[in-house]
Design an enzyme around this catalytic site. Structure first.
Site, PDB file in Angstrom:
ATOM      1  N   CYS A   2       0.816  -1.199   0.000  1.00  0.00           N
ATOM      2  CA  CYS A   2       0.000   0.000   0.000  1.00  0.00           C
ATOM      3  C   CYS A   2       0.856   1.258   0.000  1.00  0.00           C
ATOM      4  CB  CYS A   2      -0.888   0.024   1.247  1.00  0.00           C
ATOM      5  SG  CYS A   2      -1.833  -1.486   1.508  1.00  0.00           S
ATOM      6  N   ARG A  50      -4.712   1.174  -1.235  1.00  0.00           N
ATOM      7  CA  ARG A  50      -4.556  -0.260  -1.040  1.00  0.00           C
ATOM      8  C   ARG A  50      -4.316  -1.026  -2.330  1.00  0.00           C
ATOM      9  NH1 ARG A  50      -8.866  -4.853   1.066  1.00  0.00           N
ATOM     10  NH2 ARG A  50      -7.307  -6.350   1.788  1.00  0.00           N
ATOM     11  N   LEU A  51      -3.297  -1.873  -2.304  1.00  0.00           N
ATOM     12  CA  LEU A  51      -3.109  -2.932  -3.294  1.00  0.00           C
ATOM     13  C   LEU A  51      -3.481  -4.225  -2.587  1.00  0.00           C
ATOM     14  CD1 LEU A  51      -2.080  -3.883  -6.083  1.00  0.00           C
ATOM     15  CD2 LEU A  51       0.195  -4.097  -5.064  1.00  0.00           C
ATOM     16  N   ASN A  75       1.838  -0.360   5.428  1.00  0.00           N
ATOM     17  CA  ASN A  75       2.356  -0.716   4.111  1.00  0.00           C
ATOM     18  C   ASN A  75       3.309  -1.884   4.283  1.00  0.00           C
ATOM     19  OD1 ASN A  75       3.507  -0.762   1.500  1.00  0.00           O
ATOM     20  ND2 ASN A  75       4.968   0.849   2.014  1.00  0.00           N
ATOM     21  N   GLU A  77       3.919  -6.425   4.518  1.00  0.00           N
ATOM     22  CA  GLU A  77       3.368  -7.741   4.849  1.00  0.00           C
ATOM     23  C   GLU A  77       4.021  -8.232   6.134  1.00  0.00           C
ATOM     24  OE1 GLU A  77       0.976  -9.003   3.159  1.00  0.00           O
ATOM     25  OE2 GLU A  77       1.101  -8.044   1.183  1.00  0.00           O
ATOM     26  N   SER A 363      11.989 -11.575  -5.172  1.00  0.00           N
ATOM     27  CA  SER A 363      13.247 -11.186  -5.815  1.00  0.00           C
ATOM     28  C   SER A 363      14.431 -11.790  -5.059  1.00  0.00           C
ATOM     29  CB  SER A 363      13.382  -9.658  -5.859  1.00  0.00           C
ATOM     30  OG  SER A 363      14.018  -9.169  -4.698  1.00  0.00           O
TER      31      SER A 363
END
Length: 634
Positions: A2, A50-51, A75, A77, A363
């Site tokens: 986010c 928000r994503l 923002n 996880e 990544s």
């Protein structure tokens, strides 16, 4: 994943301007295109874009506890959120969602400021406790997620995920910080906690901020550092086995998602290792993404294809032109402050490709810092061995004099480019390492800056950043020391900044299992000789991965995302470089010595010297002024 913003009146007296908060929030729309919301109460405003990745149905923010006394915008996880839900549930807390965001609220209620010690993940959050009249902010251990803030003279505290959100706040001055300018032209980025503006700052990795109504000061505290605490003596074979187990577990912990998930795959050791661990644990084919270049000199796609075939991934690749210089203005708008890592261009393109297929990508970032993979570690240790043979009283006059009189032969083969090496040998470890990583050495910056600007610096030099970190280092081993310096400067300031802005420009979440703080802690304690063995960087990492990756992947020369700047500046960008580097906008700042700028341009154009790195940094500084600031920098 986010974007978050907020306004807090530390005096507790004033209402928050909803329109200002809305503009701050919408400046970061790209970070969270799925949903957005504002929350205001007297003296406080939160904004969130928000994503949606986890708990899509009920994870909206700001998120409050049951009696609405504690709320958070977040923002990132929290990878161990299910375990924390179980632990907090047993302590009497009742959850209404399956969102990792709600864990932060009840962790605060249970443990207060110590809540950050319980989180495993990447995070930047701001929490408001109405009963305690306290604002609490935290940033993850290594700085994967960003947090910018400013405490203004009128008592307003503003924060956001990107500097552009603060720049929309009317009271924030656009005055440049002279020491940040010096830092930028030394490092190519502005290390934490500074920003380019004297009133704005970055919250450093592994730190928290506490503010209280009625207390107009920022109380900042470090909650984590890389320990470099030696692990118990175990055999090399045991290390290899445990390393793979820990890597596998770190990757597994980061696979939770309710949206399509995949991985970047460059064909290098680090991204290939992550893909190998993902393929072991996923019943479906792993989605992998890579870019190829239309010039074989820069193209590594064959190695990515090899790994994709071995692990039967669903592989997506696109070819881009190596002369992809149309993004220069776009980069300035993404980074909001000067940023001179030219590999930001291909990083932007690979994120653009990945977002067509997935919403979350893993990544391989962090492998070089963890396992001493950069060539500069090898060079630095070679120089350190020479230093150990001669006392400083002899080294400084001998190598210092050689460094001054030896010509700077950029055109010559590597073995004849001794000027930089002589200069490094005349210094101690930290000074020598700084000299080696600087994009513009001290002597060049001295020529670059005007006499007026050098007076404004008041004797400040960018090496101070490294000296400050070295003074706090938990280790005095030479290799571990320079790894520690990179974890504090290059990793958050360059690598993680590059990936965050490039990925979020495309609303893509990027996770970095090699930078899981538990993994970093353990790796830091491995013997330095297992990381850099002779001339082989990542020695133990590569040995551990031999059952999973071919020698072609493990032991070939590292390329990375190379950009042909020198050719661009003598060819298609020749006119643009001259126009930008000698522009009135740049010269009017009073920062630069016009004669030296002209010297760099002419010497590079003629082929007499390679000033491509220096010219790129000046070009990006001018672009930043033009795109992000205009003439409001005084």
């Amino acid at each position: 994943m986010c974007g978050i913003v907020g306004i807090f009146d530390t005096r507790g007296e004033r209402a928050i301007d909803r329109e200002v908060l809305r503009r701050m929030n919408e400046s970061q729309h790209h970070r969270g295109p799925d949903e957005g919301d504002l929350y205001l109460e007297h003296g406080l405003g939160f904004g969130h874009r928000r994503l949606s990745v986890i708990d899509i149905a009920t994870g909206q923010q700001p998120l409050f506890n049951a009696d609405n006394t504690v709320g958070v915008v977040f923002n990132g996880e929290i990878y161990n959120y299910l375990e924390l839900m179980d632990e907090l549930g047993k302590l009497g807390h009742v959850f209404r969602t399956r969102s990792d965001t709600e864990v932060i609220v009840y962790a605060w209620q249970q443990w207060g400021e110590d809540c950050v010690h319980h989180f495993r993940g990447m995070f930047a959050f701001a929490l408001w406790d109405r009963n305690k009249k306290t604002m609490f902010l935290g940033r993850d251990h290594v700085g994967v997620k960003p947090m910018f803030y400013s405490l203004l003279p009128d008592g307003h505290f503003v924060f956001g995920s990107e500097l552009k959100s603060l720049m929309t706040f009317p009271a924030l001055s656009r005055k440049l910080n002279p020491s940040a300018v010096e830092d930028y032209f030394a490092y190519g980025y502005i290390p934490e906690p500074k920003t380019i503006f004297h009133q704005a700052f970055k919250l450093s990795p592994g730190h928290t901020i506490t503010l209280k109504v009625g207390d107009t000061s920022v109380h900042q505290k470090r909650f984590w550092d890389i320990p470099f605490q030696p692990v118990a003596a175990i055999s090399e074979q045991d290390v290899e086995r445990e390393l793979v187990e820990r890597l596998r577990e770190s990757v597994k912990s980061q696979l939770k998602s309710e949206v399509p998930l995949g991985a970047f795959l460059s064909g290098g050791v680090d991204s290939s290792a992550v893909v190998a661990m993902m393929a072991e644990q996923d019943h479906e084919a792993v989605n992998t993404c890579s870019i190829a270049f239309n010039d074989p000199q820069y193209d590594e796609s064959a190695f990515a294809n090899q790994v994709a075939q071995r692990y039967k991934t669903t592989h997506y690749s696109e070819t881009v032109d190596k002369d992809d210089y149309g993004l220069i203005d776009t980069l300035a708008s993404l980074y909001d402050e000067p940023y001179a890592d030219s590999s930001a261009i291909p990083t932007y393109r690979v994120c653009q490709l990945a977002r067509k297929r997935v919403t979350v990508a893993l990544s391989g970032d962090g492998g070089d810092e963890n396992f001493a993979g950069y060539r500069r570690y090898r060079y630095a240790m070679g120089e350190q061995r020479v230093r150990s043979l001669l006392p400083m009283g002899l080294r400084k006059p001998v190598f210092g004099t050689l460094g001054k009189i030896y010509p700077k032969a950029d055109w010559a083969p590597q073995m004849f480019r001794a000027k930089t090496t002589f200069e490094a040998l005349s210094r101690d470890l930290v000074d020598g390492y700084f000299h080696g990583v600087s994009i513009m050495p001290d002597r060049v910056r001295k020529e670059l800056f005007s006499a007026k600007f050098q007076t404004e610096l008041q004797g400040y030099r960018a090496i101070q950043v490294m000296h400050d970190h070295a003074a706090n280092s938990p280790t005095d081993d030479p290799l571990s020391m320079i790894q520690y310096l990179d974890f504090k400067t290059y990793l958050p300031g360059d690598i993680l900044t590059k990936v965050d802005r490039a990925s979020m420009a495309h609303s893509l979440e990027v996770r970095v299992p090699l930078l899981d703080h538990k993994f970093v802690e353990w790796v830091s304690g491995l013997p330095p000789s297992m990381k850099l063995k002779g001339s082989e960087g990542k020695y133990i990492f590569k040995k551990s991965l031999q059952p999973y990756l071919s020698d072609d992947i493990l032991y070939r020369a590292k390329k990375g995302f190379s950009i042909p700047l020198a050719d661009w500046f003598r060819g298609p960008l020749r006119a643009k470089v001259r126009e930008s580097v000698l522009s009135p906008l740049l010269l009017d700042t009073g920062i630069f010595n016009e004669n030296y700028l002209r010297h760099m341009v002419e010497q590079h154009e003629s082929g007499l010297k390679d000033y491509s790195a220096s010219l790129w940094s000046v070009l990006m500084f001018e672009t930043f002024l033009r795109v992000s600031v205009g003439r409001e920098y005084h």
